[in-house]
Design a protein around this motif. Structure first.
Motif, PDB file in Angstrom:
ATOM      1  N   THR A 206       0.856  -1.180   0.000  1.00  0.00           N
ATOM      2  CA  THR A 206       0.000   0.000   0.000  1.00  0.00           C
ATOM      3  C   THR A 206       0.895   1.234   0.000  1.00  0.00           C
ATOM      4  OG1 THR A 206      -1.728  -1.150   1.248  1.00  0.00           O
ATOM      5  CG2 THR A 206      -1.794   1.257   1.231  1.00  0.00           C
ATOM      6  N   PRO A 207       0.755   2.112  -0.994  1.00  0.00           N
ATOM      7  CA  PRO A 207       1.682   3.243  -1.069  1.00  0.00           C
ATOM      8  C   PRO A 207       1.714   4.113   0.182  1.00  0.00           C
ATOM      9  CG  PRO A 207       0.572   2.968  -3.163  1.00  0.00           C
ATOM     10  CD  PRO A 207      -0.099   2.024  -2.201  1.00  0.00           C
ATOM     11  N   PHE A 208       0.526   4.542   0.667  1.00  0.00           N
ATOM     12  CA  PHE A 208       0.513   5.442   1.819  1.00  0.00           C
ATOM     13  C   PHE A 208      -0.198   4.822   3.015  1.00  0.00           C
ATOM     14  CE2 PHE A 208       1.542   8.871  -1.152  1.00  0.00           C
ATOM     15  CZ  PHE A 208       2.378   9.666  -0.373  1.00  0.00           C
ATOM     16  N   ALA A 209       0.492   4.770   4.143  1.00  0.00           N
ATOM     17  CA  ALA A 209      -0.166   4.480   5.410  1.00  0.00           C
ATOM     18  C   ALA A 209      -1.089   5.649   5.732  1.00  0.00           C
ATOM     19  CB  ALA A 209       0.874   4.307   6.515  1.00  0.00           C
ATOM     20  N   MET A 280       3.697   0.964   8.149  1.00  0.00           N
ATOM     21  CA  MET A 280       4.887   1.322   7.388  1.00  0.00           C
ATOM     22  C   MET A 280       6.118   0.653   7.989  1.00  0.00           C
ATOM     23  SD  MET A 280       6.645   5.042   6.637  1.00  0.00           S
ATOM     24  CE  MET A 280       7.140   5.189   8.360  1.00  0.00           C
ATOM     25  N   GLY A 281       6.158   0.604   9.303  1.00  0.00           N
ATOM     26  CA  GLY A 281       7.301  -0.005   9.969  1.00  0.00           C
ATOM     27  C   GLY A 281       7.475  -1.465   9.642  1.00  0.00           C
ATOM     28  N   ASN A 282       6.359  -2.178   9.439  1.00  0.00           N
ATOM     29  CA  ASN A 282       6.482  -3.611   9.125  1.00  0.00           C
ATOM     30  C   ASN A 282       6.456  -3.904   7.627  1.00  0.00           C
ATOM     31  OD1 ASN A 282       3.748  -3.553   8.358  1.00  0.00           O
ATOM     32  ND2 ASN A 282       3.032  -4.268  10.352  1.00  0.00           N
ATOM     33  N   GLY A 283       6.456  -2.845   6.806  1.00  0.00           N
ATOM     34  CA  GLY A 283       6.570  -3.024   5.359  1.00  0.00           C
ATOM     35  C   GLY A 283       5.268  -3.211   4.610  1.00  0.00           C
ATOM     36  N   GLU A 284       4.138  -3.131   5.296  1.00  0.00           N
ATOM     37  CA  GLU A 284       2.854  -3.269   4.609  1.00  0.00           C
ATOM     38  C   GLU A 284       2.533  -2.027   3.776  1.00  0.00           C
ATOM     39  OE1 GLU A 284      -0.069  -4.037   7.544  1.00  0.00           O
ATOM     40  OE2 GLU A 284       0.833  -5.919   8.223  1.00  0.00           O
ATOM     41  N   SER A 285       2.975  -0.861   4.252  1.00  0.00           N
ATOM     42  CA  SER A 285       2.794   0.393   3.537  1.00  0.00           C
ATOM     43  C   SER A 285       4.165   0.970   3.212  1.00  0.00           C
ATOM     44  CB  SER A 285       1.997   1.402   4.372  1.00  0.00           C
ATOM     45  OG  SER A 285       0.717   0.894   4.701  1.00  0.00           O
ATOM     46  N   GLY A 286       4.236   1.682   2.085  1.00  0.00           N
ATOM     47  CA  GLY A 286       5.533   2.163   1.639  1.00  0.00           C
ATOM     48  C   GLY A 286       5.916   3.523   2.179  1.00  0.00           C
ATOM     49  N   MET A 287       4.933   4.399   2.461  1.00  0.00           N
ATOM     50  CA  MET A 287       5.214   5.781   2.860  1.00  0.00           C
ATOM     51  C   MET A 287       4.166   6.237   3.869  1.00  0.00           C
ATOM     52  SD  MET A 287       5.943   7.358  -0.972  1.00  0.00           S
ATOM     53  CE  MET A 287       4.425   6.655  -1.663  1.00  0.00           C
TER      54      MET A 287
END
Length: 441
Positions: A206-209, A280-287
């Motif tokens: 997912t690009p944005f958290a 974002m910290g676990n890599g599910e979201s990119g930014m």
């Protein structure tokens, strides 16, 4: 020790802030201030002794509960250091952040502490206009706080009512390891951004958290889109009520946001900013577009974080404006020990106070004082100081740049209504404008 170079907020930015505050404050009295909640702040007890020195007491109200984390630790370290340096007793009144915010107006009209934590911008100016905070002009200039910070501390009457301590920018954060693994680089244009987001989605990221359960985080998205699409001057005029909320410019902001929503985490109203940061910290979201406090939620990957400023969406406007709220201190006009309070608040803006704060907490803040040591700063903070120093225009954040009642009772539910139904842009903007006309005039 390493020392900072000047990281001044540009004079053009703060001058515009002062001008728009004058416009917003026309006709606004206490009705524009946050009203007290059920759980009210109570000032510390104790007799008022001498103004300063041995036997003196200054009461210090802070918007962080004991044990809440680095923010409390920094403020407590400041209080301890001030006592050690001046032999003035500091009676600390530590209150959780939400209770402090909800109760501040009743608190200031009652028996407040002498010095209290607060914010630059419209929030400070409202209290100055209402006579709830003391004129601190006789404490300026303060060594290490340049003219830009003085302007940010100035109310529409031309007097200073605030002493800055720290600031932090809002930007787009990401994990360096994730970008390196995928061959991604920070986007510099709108086309770059959309290409990056498309590639992220293609790789099931997912690009944005995105989380707006608390109501205020999404204001940062509105701010940056408005400044990128319509420019800083329009943004500040809109916050002041001098532009129409149902005009084409604001509709363009919401339409652009609608186009970006498919690149954000779904159902943001059920997610806190901390939960979004974790994704974002676990890599599910990119930014993640947020303030530098994002590190507080994912401190375990702090060394892997980097950021970029949101890219230009209109080449004629560029990308030289951002949100960078300033935190600091005021003196309550109803405080019992004005002399002790003024002496303390001036010291709280000093390099010595900043160094004491950053030595007393696991996570340092970025000091407004250019003489403070940068040796405790993380790489992110050093970059933050550079980015803010290079920006042409600085906003304080929506709920600090406009009337608090309008921000909290109109914009939070309106933005959340948009996030629930992004197709109703006309209806949402019409409703905002109707309420803005009533509140802002």
């Amino acid at each position: 020790m390493s020392r900072t170079t000047s990281t001044a907020i540009p004079r053009s930015a703060v001058a515009t802030m002062a001008a728009t505050r004058r416009s917003v404050l026309r006709g606004i009295g206490l009705s524009g201030l946050a009203v007290g909640g059920a759980s009210l702040l109570a000032a510390c007890g104790g007799d008022d002794g001498p103004a300063t020195g041995s036997g003196a007491t200054v009461k210090f109200g802070i918007n962080e509960a004991k044990g809440s984390g680095p923010a409390y630790d920094r403020l407590a370290a400041m209080a301890e250091a001030y006592t050690a340096e001046t032999d003035t007793e500091v009676a600390l009144n530590a209150v959780d952040h939400n209770t402090f915010q909800e109760s501040i107006n009743t608190y200031l009209q009652g028996t407040p502490d002498d010095v209290f934590t607060w914010f630059a911008g419209f929030r400070m100016a409202q209290f100055a206009e209402a006579g709830l905070i003391s004129d601190l002009s006789d404490q300026w200039p303060i060594d290490g706080l340049n003219d830009s910070f003085k302007e940010a501390s100035t109310a529409p009457d031309g007097k200073q009512y605030f002493v800055p301590a720290s600031y932090y920018p809002w930007a787009v954060f990401y994990k360096k390891s994730v970008f390196e693994k995928n061959g991604w680089t920070a986007p510099e244009t709108s086309d770059d951004l959309f290409a990056l987001m498309d590639d992220m989605q293609g790789k099931k990221i997912t690009p944005f958290a995105f989380g707006d359960k608390d109501g205020w985080p999404a204001m940062g998205t509105f701010d940056i889109l408005n400044m990128r699409l319509n420019g800083f001057d329009f943004h500040m005029s809109l916050m002041a009520g001098d532009e129409a909320w149902d005009g084409d410019e604001v509709k363009l902001v919401f339409q652009t946001w609608k186009d970006l929503l498919p690149y954000h985490q779904a159902d943001p109203l059920g997610r806190t900013w901390q939960e979004a940061a974790t994704s974002m910290g676990n890599g599910e979201s990119g930014m993640y577009l947020l303030g530098t406090f994002v590190v507080d939620a994912i401190s375990d990957v702090a060394d892997d974080l980097d950021f970029f400023t949101f890219p230009a969406l209109d080449s004629s406007i560029g990308a030289d404006a951002l949100d960078a709220p300033i935190d600091g201190f005021c003196v309550a006009s109803a405080g019992k020990n004005q002399d002790a309070a003024k002496a303390m608040v001036k010291w709280l803006g000093s390099a010595a106070a900043a160094d004491a704060a950053n030595a007393g907490a696991d996570a340092p803040f970025i000091s407004a004082n250019s003489n403070a040591s940068t040796s405790p700063y993380t790489d992110l903070q050093k970059k933050s100081a550079e980015v803010v120093g290079a920006a042409a225009n600085i906003a304080q954040f929506m709920d600090r740049d406009t009337n608090a009642d309008f921000a909290n009772t109109v914009m939070i539910p309106s933005i959340q209504a948009f996030l629930k139904d992004p197709d109703d842009i006309d209806g949402i903007t019409a409703s905002i404008q109707e309420q803005a006309a009533s509140i802002l005039g």
